[in-house]
Design a protein around this motif. Structure first.
Motif, PDB file in Angstrom:
ATOM      1  N   HIS A  21     -66.946  27.832  25.943  1.00 47.82           N
ATOM      2  CA  HIS A  21     -68.203  28.508  25.350  1.00 47.82           C
ATOM      3  C   HIS A  21     -69.169  29.183  26.618  1.00 47.82           C
ATOM      4  O   HIS A  21     -69.251  28.613  27.649  1.00 47.82           O
ATOM      5  N   VAL A  22     -69.512  30.381  26.272  1.00 42.60           N
ATOM      6  CA  VAL A  22     -70.139  31.300  27.018  1.00 42.60           C
ATOM      7  C   VAL A  22     -71.346  31.601  26.544  1.00 42.60           C
ATOM      8  O   VAL A  22     -71.248  32.065  25.256  1.00 42.60           O
ATOM      9  N   THR A  23     -72.636  31.605  27.047  1.00 44.13           N
ATOM     10  CA  THR A  23     -73.846  32.250  26.531  1.00 44.13           C
ATOM     11  C   THR A  23     -74.243  33.373  27.461  1.00 44.13           C
ATOM     12  O   THR A  23     -73.981  33.357  28.840  1.00 44.13           O
ATOM     13  N   MET A  24     -75.138  33.944  26.919  1.00 44.74           N
ATOM     14  CA  MET A  24     -75.600  35.135  27.479  1.00 44.74           C
ATOM     15  C   MET A  24     -77.087  35.713  27.065  1.00 44.74           C
ATOM     16  O   MET A  24     -77.499  35.151  25.799  1.00 44.74           O
ATOM     17  N   ASP A  25     -77.920  36.056  27.812  1.00 44.24           N
ATOM     18  CA  ASP A  25     -79.423  36.165  27.329  1.00 44.24           C
ATOM     19  C   ASP A  25     -80.062  37.322  28.077  1.00 44.24           C
ATOM     20  O   ASP A  25     -79.459  38.047  28.960  1.00 44.24           O
ATOM     21  N   ASP A  26     -81.346  37.371  27.780  1.00 42.77           N
ATOM     22  CA  ASP A  26     -82.017  38.494  28.565  1.00 42.77           C
ATOM     23  C   ASP A  26     -82.414  38.477  29.978  1.00 42.77           C
ATOM     24  O   ASP A  26     -82.991  39.282  30.444  1.00 42.77           O
ATOM     25  N   THR A  27     -82.066  37.175  30.321  1.00 39.51           N
ATOM     26  CA  THR A  27     -82.168  37.216  31.993  1.00 39.51           C
ATOM     27  C   THR A  27     -81.222  37.880  32.674  1.00 39.51           C
ATOM     28  O   THR A  27     -80.936  37.906  33.834  1.00 39.51           O
ATOM     29  N   MET A  28     -80.164  38.497  32.013  1.00 38.78           N
ATOM     30  CA  MET A  28     -78.965  39.278  32.341  1.00 38.78           C
ATOM     31  C   MET A  28     -78.027  38.526  33.160  1.00 38.78           C
ATOM     32  O   MET A  28     -77.727  38.790  34.512  1.00 38.78           O
ATOM     33  N   ARG A  29     -77.900  37.230  32.594  1.00 34.45           N
ATOM     34  CA  ARG A  29     -77.140  36.012  33.113  1.00 34.45           C
ATOM     35  C   ARG A  29     -76.204  35.387  32.156  1.00 34.45           C
ATOM     36  O   ARG A  29     -76.286  35.312  30.824  1.00 34.45           O
ATOM     37  N   LYS A  40     -78.018  34.672  23.240  1.00 39.17           N
ATOM     38  CA  LYS A  40     -79.072  33.924  23.019  1.00 39.17           C
ATOM     39  C   LYS A  40     -80.147  34.868  23.181  1.00 39.17           C
ATOM     40  O   LYS A  40     -81.254  34.305  23.196  1.00 39.17           O
ATOM     41  N   GLY A  41     -80.227  35.982  23.618  1.00 37.90           N
ATOM     42  CA  GLY A  41     -81.134  36.896  23.824  1.00 37.90           C
ATOM     43  C   GLY A  41     -81.715  37.867  22.713  1.00 37.90           C
ATOM     44  O   GLY A  41     -81.086  37.634  21.641  1.00 37.90           O
ATOM     45  N   GLN A  42     -82.790  38.783  22.919  1.00 34.50           N
ATOM     46  CA  GLN A  42     -83.023  39.549  21.649  1.00 34.50           C
ATOM     47  C   GLN A  42     -82.574  40.900  22.076  1.00 34.50           C
ATOM     48  O   GLN A  42     -82.694  41.668  21.292  1.00 34.50           O
ATOM     49  N   LEU A  43     -81.580  41.241  23.190  1.00 41.66           N
ATOM     50  CA  LEU A  43     -81.272  42.367  23.274  1.00 41.66           C
ATOM     51  C   LEU A  43     -79.527  42.288  23.024  1.00 41.66           C
ATOM     52  O   LEU A  43     -79.089  41.355  23.154  1.00 41.66           O
ATOM     53  N   LYS A  44     -78.962  43.565  22.674  1.00 43.60           N
ATOM     54  CA  LYS A  44     -77.538  43.610  22.802  1.00 43.60           C
ATOM     55  C   LYS A  44     -76.800  43.225  24.020  1.00 43.60           C
ATOM     56  O   LYS A  44     -77.324  43.989  25.115  1.00 43.60           O
ATOM     57  N   HIS A  45     -75.973  42.333  23.939  1.00 46.30           N
ATOM     58  CA  HIS A  45     -75.149  42.247  25.366  1.00 46.30           C
ATOM     59  C   HIS A  45     -73.617  42.222  24.721  1.00 46.30           C
ATOM     60  O   HIS A  45     -73.229  41.915  23.693  1.00 46.30           O
ATOM     61  N   GLU A  46     -72.805  42.265  26.024  1.00 49.58           N
ATOM     62  CA  GLU A  46     -71.304  42.116  25.658  1.00 49.58           C
ATOM     63  C   GLU A  46     -70.861  41.083  26.980  1.00 49.58           C
ATOM     64  O   GLU A  46     -71.404  41.122  27.981  1.00 49.58           O
ATOM     65  N   LEU A  47     -69.556  40.805  26.751  1.00 53.61           N
ATOM     66  CA  LEU A  47     -68.774  40.329  27.605  1.00 53.61           C
ATOM     67  C   LEU A  47     -67.420  41.221  27.416  1.00 53.61           C
ATOM     68  O   LEU A  47     -66.746  41.135  26.804  1.00 53.61           O
ATOM     69  N   THR A  48     -67.113  41.820  28.783  1.00 55.75           N
ATOM     70  CA  THR A  48     -65.974  42.342  28.915  1.00 55.75           C
ATOM     71  C   THR A  48     -65.269  42.135  30.172  1.00 55.75           C
ATOM     72  O   THR A  48     -65.745  41.907  31.219  1.00 55.75           O
TER      73      THR A  48
END
Length: 192
Positions: free
Chosen positions: A83-91, A112-120
């Motif tokens: 499991h990997v989470t990402m959020d608006d702290t850019m981490r 878990k953020g309010q912005l769109k994020h991705e993992l590539t």
């Protein structure tokens, strides 16, 4: 009111005969248009979205890059779930992952953020190059097995087989996120 919009028109025949709204990196590159055609749109203030059919996609082969970092995994052969989470702290949490060479992993990714994020997943040169392209074309859509882009609160997954010992990097390529340090690494250890 008349707004002048710069567009490059390129026709491209599909070898599969199917059109897709998704983005397949294996058939093109992200070169900024070099010979724009001027078109006129009336009474619009919206920024045009990035349409991959409107630029040259002949030279950049992501398929080769993908094989260097592993390959899409077989869902029937998943050995472990991470499991990997990402959020608006850019981490990312975790930002460091360990796997064995040859292992097929299901990455369950949650934004878990309010912005769109991705993992590539990729090597450093690929990630840096693609992040620069995302700055130029922020509305790019992707459908590659080594990446998942998620809106706020969404979950997604990547099934990946890490075929070579070494390091496989990952990053968020949404505009400005890579530059803000939204990166991590998978250490692929030789299976002994």
């Amino acid at each position: 009111m008349v707004v002048t919009v710069m567009v490059r028109v390129v026709t491209q025949e599909s070898t599969t005969g199917q059109e897709s709204a998704a983005h397949d990196h294996s058939i093109h590159d992200h070169v900024a248009p070099s010979a724009p055609v001027v078109a006129q749109a009336s009474n619009t203030s919206a920024t045009p979205s990035h349409d991959h059919s409107a630029h040259d996609h002949s030279a950049h082969d992501h398929g080769t890059q993908v094989s260097a970092i592993g390959q899409a995994g077989d869902p029937a052969k998943v050995e472990r779930v991470i499991h990997v989470t990402m959020d608006d702290t850019m981490r990312y949490e975790p930002s460091s992952i360990n796997v064995k060479e040859g292992e097929t992993v299901l990455l369950i990714v949650e934004n878990k953020g309010q912005l769109k994020h991705e993992l590539t997943l990729g090597d450093p040169a690929f990630l840096k190059e693609h992040a620069a392209q995302m700055l130029k074309f922020p509305n790019m859509e992707h459908n590659d097995p080594n990446m998942v882009a998620l809106e706020a609160g969404a979950k997604g997954e990547i099934i990946w087989q890490f075929t070579q010992a070494g390091t496989v990097d990952f990053a968020c390529l949404q505009p400005g996120h890579f530059e803000a340090g939204m990166r991590g690494a998978v250490t692929v250890k030789k299976d002994s």
